[in-house]
Design a protein around this motif. Structure first.
Motif, PDB file in Angstrom:
ATOM      1  N   TRP A  45       0.833  -1.212   0.000  1.00  0.00           N
ATOM      2  CA  TRP A  45       0.000   0.000   0.000  1.00  0.00           C
ATOM      3  C   TRP A  45       0.864   1.257   0.000  1.00  0.00           C
ATOM      4  CZ3 TRP A  45      -4.447  -0.323  -1.878  1.00  0.00           C
ATOM      5  CH2 TRP A  45      -5.348  -1.341  -1.549  1.00  0.00           C
ATOM      6  N   LEU A  48       2.167   1.897  -3.426  1.00  0.00           N
ATOM      7  CA  LEU A  48       1.096   2.445  -4.266  1.00  0.00           C
ATOM      8  C   LEU A  48       0.846   3.917  -3.929  1.00  0.00           C
ATOM      9  CD1 LEU A  48      -1.518  -0.444  -4.494  1.00  0.00           C
ATOM     10  CD2 LEU A  48      -0.140   0.549  -6.316  1.00  0.00           C
ATOM     11  N   GLY A  49       0.961   4.243  -2.643  1.00  0.00           N
ATOM     12  CA  GLY A  49       0.772   5.633  -2.221  1.00  0.00           C
ATOM     13  C   GLY A  49       1.777   6.562  -2.881  1.00  0.00           C
ATOM     14  N   LEU A  52       1.144   7.088  -6.562  1.00  0.00           N
ATOM     15  CA  LEU A  52       0.056   8.035  -6.836  1.00  0.00           C
ATOM     16  C   LEU A  52       0.600   9.411  -7.240  1.00  0.00           C
ATOM     17  CD1 LEU A  52      -2.875   7.331  -6.702  1.00  0.00           C
ATOM     18  CD2 LEU A  52      -2.972   8.189  -4.370  1.00  0.00           C
ATOM     19  N   PHE A  53       1.648   9.870  -6.515  1.00  0.00           N
ATOM     20  CA  PHE A  53       2.254  11.169  -6.864  1.00  0.00           C
ATOM     21  C   PHE A  53       2.807  11.133  -8.285  1.00  0.00           C
ATOM     22  CE2 PHE A  53       3.340  11.106  -2.170  1.00  0.00           C
ATOM     23  CZ  PHE A  53       2.307  11.943  -1.824  1.00  0.00           C
ATOM     24  N   ARG A  55       1.850   9.559 -10.797  1.00  0.00           N
ATOM     25  CA  ARG A  55       0.888   9.507 -11.899  1.00  0.00           C
ATOM     26  C   ARG A  55       0.907  10.848 -12.641  1.00  0.00           C
ATOM     27  NH1 ARG A  55      -4.757   9.022 -11.030  1.00  0.00           N
ATOM     28  NH2 ARG A  55      -4.797   8.570 -13.239  1.00  0.00           N
ATOM     29  N   PHE A  56       1.300  11.910 -11.960  1.00  0.00           N
ATOM     30  CA  PHE A  56       1.141  13.238 -12.530  1.00  0.00           C
ATOM     31  C   PHE A  56       2.447  13.874 -12.982  1.00  0.00           C
ATOM     32  CE2 PHE A  56      -2.172  12.436  -9.402  1.00  0.00           C
ATOM     33  CZ  PHE A  56      -3.278  12.479 -10.234  1.00  0.00           C
ATOM     34  N   THR A  57       3.560  13.297 -12.580  1.00  0.00           N
ATOM     35  CA  THR A  57       4.846  13.881 -12.940  1.00  0.00           C
ATOM     36  C   THR A  57       5.925  12.801 -12.868  1.00  0.00           C
ATOM     37  OG1 THR A  57       6.529  15.461 -12.245  1.00  0.00           O
ATOM     38  CG2 THR A  57       5.065  14.654 -10.540  1.00  0.00           C
TER      39      THR A  57
END
Lengths: 268, 262
Positions: A45, A48-49, A52-53, A55-57
């Motif tokens: 987890w 995955l956390g 997540l950041f 995903r955008f850069t």
């Protein structure tokens, strides 16, 4: 010669203390296995956390995903060490003070500091330590291939410094406990402080980053060893980490002595 | 019933007040949302993740910390301990179902711990005019309702899972596994908008979004009334499901518990 024998005595005691802690836990073997599964679960987890950041850069302040992964691995390792070493001894010390058994401990022919700070271990945390280190190394390999010997040596130095700092923090809390008696609050506080080490300290920017580098040295526990493993740290950086660790060790031992002197004993 | 609740609430409030010395430390240890906020602020300086800006992230995580204080329940650990170690025996001798006392204790603890956060939030809303808030009185009312629903849902989820302690010994871990999923789907780790599209719709229909994301979004004015009503409907369905589940398991568990005890 005499020093050597004393060191050997202490190392033997350390081994006995750890064995003692393992025996207390081994009765719950299923518990140990379940603990391993839970560690893997939380690690997944956590990864995955971080993902997540990303995903955008592709990079956050020059930190790529594998590099952030290395810091996360160091976080699991150091946070595991905290629960492995600091929390159980803190609880034990609170018992000693409440029940007055600290007085007996002080009569024993060994250093009281040794007997309260390294008496209990929580072996259920071993998976956290191993998996944390494995994650950190995996991140480093993804970043720039298998690390060389020189790099591993530098990493070892920062790692030793980090372990000493965790010990010094733990000893500081044990000293404070002499005055506060309640272990739960202190444990909650250090848990919260460690939480910051989950990500590279630069991520927090400016004031907060400086606070957690110089005042509360969380950055030295996770970000710095990660930098060493990623070959982004200079020799001087490792030297500074070691210096901070030694200073922390000296100051916390001093605080422990002051605390012990102010301890009036249960019978007084 | 009202008389009982008044008595229980008075006792529970005194119990909660005994804990107030540790309150400061307890509140200080709510660091995680602010750690995440720090990173998202850095990311949002470089790019605009999922179309969200810095202002949104600040409001989101501050309110998340407050809602979390208002709705975190410990009742799972208490159920587990009482059932496994037999403390339930003494409770069962009393004429009232033990859940009423546990509910009162939880309400008082939340009121005390949450009061600091609510006060801080009110000050923020007054001092910072740009801080996000519900757009109208109706939306504000729905937000309060969403917080209450989140508390009810968390209490019932914890109770339903805890009932497994009548059959199993590792219920604490099962509860953690459940929340491992929940941390993501509730919006605790990050706003649901930052999750991949498919996961986001799953989250909104799951019981988890109603425990955090829905009240937080309602409180920062990101939920139009119609949308809020829809999400509250989802919450209501889950509340009903877990209420029934908990009661059924409780009855079955008690029958088994009697069998073990006699």
């Amino acid at each position: 010669m005499r020093n050597l024998r004393r060191t050997r005595d202490y190392l033997r005691m350390l081994r006995v203390f750890h064995r003692d802690s393992v025996r207390a836990e081994i009765a719950y073997r299923a518990d140990f296995l379940a603990g391993l599964v839970m560690t893997l679960y939380w690690l997944a987890w956590a990864i995955l956390g971080v993902a997540l950041f990303y995903r955008f850069t592709d990079t956050i302040l020059d930190w790529t995903f594998p590099e952030a992964l290395t810091v996360l691995g160091m976080f699991f390792l150091m946070n595991g060490l905290r629960q492995f070493l600091v929390s159980p001894n803190l609880r034990q010390m609170a018992e000693h003070i409440r029940l007055g058994t600290l007085d007996y401990l002080l009569l024993k022919p060994a250093s009281p500091q040794f007997l309260v700070s390294l008496r209990r271990f929580n072996p259920v945390l071993w998976p956290d330590l191993v998996l944390g280190l494995a994650t950190a190394v995996t991140g480093a390999i993804l970043y720039n291939g298998p690390p060389g010997v020189a790099l591993l040596l530098l990493f070892a130095v920062t790692l030793i410094a980090a372990v000493l700092i965790v010990y010094a923090l733990g000893l500081t809390l044990l000293s404070l406990l002499v005055w506060t008696v309640q272990a739960d609050g202190l444990d909650d506080l250090i848990t919260a402080v460690f939480e910051v080490g989950r990500f590279p300290v630069d991520f927090y920017g400016g004031f907060v980053a400086r606070l957690f580098t110089f005042v509360l040295p969380v950055a030295l526990l996770t970000t710095l060893p990660a930098l060493a493993l990623l070959s982004r740290l200079s020799l001087a950086g490792a030297g500074i980490a070691m210096a901070v660790a030694v200073i922390g060790l000296v100051l916390s031992s001093l605080l422990w002595r002051i605390a012990l002197r102010s301890y009036a004993g249960a019978s007084a | 019933m009202w008389q009982t609740y008044r008595g229980l609430l008075v006792v529970s409030w005194r119990e909660a007040m005994a804990f107030r010395a540790g309150l400061v430390v307890y509140l200080l240890s709510t660091v995680f949302p602010f750690v995440m906020l720090g990173v998202w602020l850095t990311v949002s300086r470089q790019t605009s993740p999922a179309g969200l800006d810095a202002e949104y992230f600040v409001a989101y995580y501050v309110v998340t910390a407050v809602v979390n204080q208002l709705t975190t329940v410990w009742v799972a650990y208490i159920w587990d301990r009482e059932i496994r170690l037999g403390g339930l025996n003494a409770r069962l001798l009393r004429p009232r179902d033990p859940v009423h006392h546990l509910l009162c204790q939880e309400l008082c603890r939340r009121a005390l711990a949450g009061s600091v956060g609510v006060a801080a939030l009110v000050v923020l809303l007054v001092v910072v005019p740009g801080f996000r808030r519900p757009g109208s009185v109706a939306e504000a009312a729905l937000a309060v309702l969403a917080v209450l629903a989140a508390f009810a849902l968390k209490f019932l989820m914890a109770s339903a899972i805890s009932m497994l302690a009548f059959w199993l010994t590792q219920v604490g871990r099962i509860y953690m596994l459940w929340w491992g999923v929940g941390f993501f789907l509730s919006g605790w780790i990050a706003p649901l908008a930052t999750l991949p599209e498919g996961l986001r719709s799953v989250a909104e229909l799951s019981p988890f979004a109603a425990t955090l994301a829905t009240p937080v979004h309602a409180l920062i004015g990101e939920l139009p009334a119609a949308e809020a009503l829809r999400l509250l409907g989802v919450a209501a369905v889950w509340i009903l499901i877990f209420l029934v589940l908990y009661r059924v398991l409780w009855r079955a568990g008690l029958r088994r518990y009697d069998a073990v005890g006699s």
